[in-house]
Design a protein around this motif. Structure first.
Motif, PDB file in Angstrom:
ATOM      1  N   THR A 172       5.004 -18.952  -2.938  1.00  0.00           N
ATOM      2  CA  THR A 172       4.106 -18.829  -1.780  1.00  0.00           C
ATOM      3  C   THR A 172       3.485 -17.440  -1.734  1.00  0.00           C
ATOM      4  N   LEU A 173       2.164 -17.395  -1.565  1.00  0.00           N
ATOM      5  CA  LEU A 173       1.444 -16.119  -1.444  1.00  0.00           C
ATOM      6  C   LEU A 173       1.338 -15.727   0.023  1.00  0.00           C
ATOM      7  N   GLU A 174       1.717 -14.451   0.300  1.00  0.00           N
ATOM      8  CA  GLU A 174       1.606 -13.923   1.666  1.00  0.00           C
ATOM      9  C   GLU A 174       0.491 -12.879   1.709  1.00  0.00           C
ATOM     10  N   VAL A 175      -0.461 -13.056   2.631  1.00  0.00           N
ATOM     11  CA  VAL A 175      -1.518 -12.060   2.886  1.00  0.00           C
ATOM     12  C   VAL A 175      -1.650 -11.936   4.395  1.00  0.00           C
ATOM     13  N   GLN A 176      -1.479 -10.743   4.923  1.00  0.00           N
ATOM     14  CA  GLN A 176      -1.537 -10.592   6.369  1.00  0.00           C
ATOM     15  C   GLN A 176      -2.286  -9.345   6.823  1.00  0.00           C
ATOM     16  N   GLY A 177      -2.094  -8.230   6.176  1.00  0.00           N
ATOM     17  CA  GLY A 177      -2.805  -7.018   6.570  1.00  0.00           C
ATOM     18  C   GLY A 177      -2.524  -6.618   8.015  1.00  0.00           C
ATOM     19  N   PRO A 178      -3.577  -6.465   8.821  1.00  0.00           N
ATOM     20  CA  PRO A 178      -3.385  -5.976  10.186  1.00  0.00           C
ATOM     21  C   PRO A 178      -2.526  -6.900  11.047  1.00  0.00           C
ATOM     22  N   ALA A 179      -2.462  -8.181  10.686  1.00  0.00           N
ATOM     23  CA  ALA A 179      -1.616  -9.084  11.455  1.00  0.00           C
ATOM     24  C   ALA A 179      -0.138  -8.795  11.179  1.00  0.00           C
ATOM     25  N   HIS A 180       0.147  -8.034  10.133  1.00  0.00           N
ATOM     26  CA  HIS A 180       1.515  -7.740   9.747  1.00  0.00           C
ATOM     27  C   HIS A 180       1.925  -6.354  10.192  1.00  0.00           C
ATOM     28  N   SER A 181       0.969  -5.413  10.136  1.00  0.00           N
ATOM     29  CA  SER A 181       1.254  -4.039  10.541  1.00  0.00           C
ATOM     30  C   SER A 181      -0.001  -3.405  11.118  1.00  0.00           C
ATOM     31  N   ALA A 182       0.124  -2.812  12.279  1.00  0.00           N
ATOM     32  CA  ALA A 182      -1.030  -2.164  12.916  1.00  0.00           C
ATOM     33  C   ALA A 182      -1.552  -1.011  12.073  1.00  0.00           C
ATOM     34  N   LYS A 183      -0.726  -0.501  11.154  1.00  0.00           N
ATOM     35  CA  LYS A 183      -1.162   0.626  10.317  1.00  0.00           C
ATOM     36  C   LYS A 183      -1.940   0.174   9.087  1.00  0.00           C
ATOM     37  N   SER A 184      -1.930  -1.117   8.813  1.00  0.00           N
ATOM     38  CA  SER A 184      -2.668  -1.602   7.651  1.00  0.00           C
ATOM     39  C   SER A 184      -4.167  -1.537   7.930  1.00  0.00           C
ATOM     40  N   HIS A 185      -4.949  -1.385   6.853  1.00  0.00           N
ATOM     41  CA  HIS A 185      -6.399  -1.371   7.050  1.00  0.00           C
ATOM     42  C   HIS A 185      -6.898  -2.765   7.436  1.00  0.00           C
ATOM     43  N   ALA A 186      -8.155  -2.823   7.864  1.00  0.00           N
ATOM     44  CA  ALA A 186      -8.727  -4.078   8.359  1.00  0.00           C
ATOM     45  C   ALA A 186      -8.856  -5.104   7.237  1.00  0.00           C
ATOM     46  N   VAL A 187      -9.036  -6.369   7.635  1.00  0.00           N
ATOM     47  CA  VAL A 187      -9.304  -7.415   6.654  1.00  0.00           C
ATOM     48  C   VAL A 187     -10.624  -7.093   5.960  1.00  0.00           C
ATOM     49  N   MET A 188     -10.619  -7.151   4.625  1.00  0.00           N
ATOM     50  CA  MET A 188     -11.806  -6.808   3.854  1.00  0.00           C
ATOM     51  C   MET A 188     -12.612  -8.070   3.511  1.00  0.00           C
ATOM     52  N   PRO A 189     -13.930  -7.934   3.331  1.00  0.00           N
ATOM     53  CA  PRO A 189     -14.756  -9.115   3.053  1.00  0.00           C
ATOM     54  C   PRO A 189     -14.353  -9.844   1.771  1.00  0.00           C
ATOM     55  N   ASP A 190     -13.743  -9.094   0.823  1.00  0.00           N
ATOM     56  CA  ASP A 190     -13.407  -9.743  -0.451  1.00  0.00           C
ATOM     57  C   ASP A 190     -12.020 -10.401  -0.435  1.00  0.00           C
ATOM     58  N   TRP A 191     -11.362 -10.463   0.721  1.00  0.00           N
ATOM     59  CA  TRP A 191     -10.005 -11.029   0.734  1.00  0.00           C
ATOM     60  C   TRP A 191      -9.957 -12.508   0.352  1.00  0.00           C
ATOM     61  N   PRO A 192     -10.941 -13.348   0.731  1.00  0.00           N
ATOM     62  CA  PRO A 192     -10.882 -14.729   0.220  1.00  0.00           C
ATOM     63  C   PRO A 192     -10.882 -14.755  -1.307  1.00  0.00           C
TER      64      PRO A 192
ATOM     65  N   GLU B 250       0.832  -1.211   0.000  1.00  0.00           N
ATOM     66  CA  GLU B 250       0.000   0.000   0.000  1.00  0.00           C
ATOM     67  C   GLU B 250       0.864   1.258   0.000  1.00  0.00           C
ATOM     68  N   GLN B 251       0.550   2.176  -0.914  1.00  0.00           N
ATOM     69  CA  GLN B 251       1.227   3.478  -0.950  1.00  0.00           C
ATOM     70  C   GLN B 251       0.523   4.424   0.016  1.00  0.00           C
ATOM     71  N   ILE B 252       1.249   4.975   0.983  1.00  0.00           N
ATOM     72  CA  ILE B 252       0.704   5.990   1.887  1.00  0.00           C
ATOM     73  C   ILE B 252       1.615   7.203   1.795  1.00  0.00           C
ATOM     74  N   GLU B 253       1.075   8.275   1.244  1.00  0.00           N
ATOM     75  CA  GLU B 253       1.842   9.487   0.984  1.00  0.00           C
ATOM     76  C   GLU B 253       3.087   9.133   0.175  1.00  0.00           C
ATOM     77  N   ASP B 254       4.287   9.373   0.682  1.00  0.00           N
ATOM     78  CA  ASP B 254       5.475   9.181  -0.155  1.00  0.00           C
ATOM     79  C   ASP B 254       6.188   7.849   0.094  1.00  0.00           C
ATOM     80  N   TRP B 255       5.497   6.886   0.701  1.00  0.00           N
ATOM     81  CA  TRP B 255       6.173   5.617   0.973  1.00  0.00           C
ATOM     82  C   TRP B 255       5.287   4.441   0.602  1.00  0.00           C
ATOM     83  N   TYR B 256       5.888   3.420  -0.028  1.00  0.00           N
ATOM     84  CA  TYR B 256       5.156   2.194  -0.370  1.00  0.00           C
ATOM     85  C   TYR B 256       5.465   1.145   0.696  1.00  0.00           C
ATOM     86  N   HIS B 257       4.419   0.666   1.367  1.00  0.00           N
ATOM     87  CA  HIS B 257       4.593  -0.248   2.502  1.00  0.00           C
ATOM     88  C   HIS B 257       4.318  -1.700   2.107  1.00  0.00           C
ATOM     89  N   ASP B 258       5.117  -2.578   2.644  1.00  0.00           N
ATOM     90  CA  ASP B 258       4.987  -4.021   2.393  1.00  0.00           C
ATOM     91  C   ASP B 258       3.953  -4.603   3.370  1.00  0.00           C
TER      92      ASP B 258
END
Ligand SMILES: [Fe+2]
Length: 296
Positions: free
Chosen positions: A252-272, A216-224
């Motif tokens: 291997t596919l990695e998906v973590q979101g909030p479990a990876h960073s507290a700044k990430s948005h919540a898990v979305m319903p369409d993630w499956p 996710e790009q937030i302002e001037d930084w792209y976050h993993d």
């Protein structure tokens, strides 16, 4: 069944949606050793509370061991690190064909910290290679180094990350987990970091596993953050590596979101759906280059 083809990393986020993703879309489950390890001050290595989940996962797919906080490349005596005291036994319990860990600088007092890169210098190649070779000996399994996403280079770095990696695996005779999204993210954030030059500098014949993710790009930084679809440049990199990495066994596919960073948005319903879509796309790309039999 062996660990081979396209897999899914199991963590708190993907575990919560695992029943919503067709298990036929992936060939193995990558499990984080730290999520099942017992504390260092107790007399057993696997947390008994984690065993039922491990057994459920193992009943569906072969397991692959991955370490985040092994701390083997810091300065603590190697035999006192979680990598030796916990991850070796866990990897063998899982019957994992190899063990992969980040190239992070870590020690006991900084174990809570994430993504502290090593110093990319020739002296550090010598020091880290000695510890890596010693760990691989103790593991009795191939040791794979994962290239890191980072927010700043370690002070004193004098060579490029790819040159450091090439020197390390040559010196230690170890292997690579190539995280394509980490590499891509660093190229977005650092103007002098070229992800194609990276791929052409590291020894692709030492790559056994690949990680895919989105960010996710937030302002001037792209976050993993592992919280979006795999971006197009990463698919282009995967196509290149599938054609050139002769030892490659697993994507291997990695998906973590909030479990990876507290700044990430919540898990979305369409993630499956997102997970299923990226798994399908990885399988299609694998099959188009290596043939459908190559993933069996
Ligand atoms: Fe990764």
């Amino acid at each position: 069944m062996a660990v081979h083809g396209v897999g899914l990393q199991i963590n708190a986020t993907t575990l919560a949606m695992v029943d919503d993703v067709d298990p036929g879309l992936y060939n193995f489950s990558e499990v984080l050793c730290d999520s099942v390890a017992a504390p260092l001050d107790c007399g057993y290595v696997i947390d008994p509370a984690a065993r039922p989940v491990m057994e459920q996962l193992a009943a569906r797919h072969p397991l692959l061991a991955h370490g985040n906080h092994g701390n083997e490349f810091g300065y603590d005596p190697l035999d006192e690190t979680p990598g030796v005291r916990r991850h070796i036994a866990i990897a063998h319990e899982m019957k994992s064909p190899w063990y992969a860990d980040h190239m992070f600088f870590g020690f006991r007092e900084s174990a809570f910290m994430w993504s502290s890169p090593l110093q990319f210098s020739r002296l550090e190649i010598e020091r880290v290679a000695g510890r890596a070779a010693a760990l691989q000996d103790r593991m009795k399994l191939p040791l794979l180094h994962e290239n890191a996403f980072y927010y700043a280079r370690f002070p004193g770095s004098e060579i490029e990350e790819a040159e450091f990696i090439a020197g390390l695996v040559e010196r230690a005779q170890t292997y690579l987990l190539l995280d394509l999204h980490n590499c891509y993210s660093n190229s977005v954030n650092f103007p002098d970091y070229d992800h194609w030059k990276f791929l052409k500098t590291i020894p692709l014949d030492r790559v056994i596993e690949i990680h895919l993710a989105g960010g996710e790009q937030i302002e001037d930084w792209y976050h993993d953050f592992h919280n979006h679809y795999v971006p197009e440049p990463v698919w282009e990199m995967l196509e290149y590596v599938l054609k050139h990495a002769s030892r490659l066994e697993a994507v291997t596919l990695e998906v973590q979101g909030p479990a990876h960073s507290a700044k990430s948005h919540a898990v979305m319903p369409d993630w499956p759906f997102m997970v299923s879509n990226d798994l399908k796309r990885a399988r299609q790309l694998w099959d188009s280059i290596r043939g459908p039999g190559g993933r069996a």
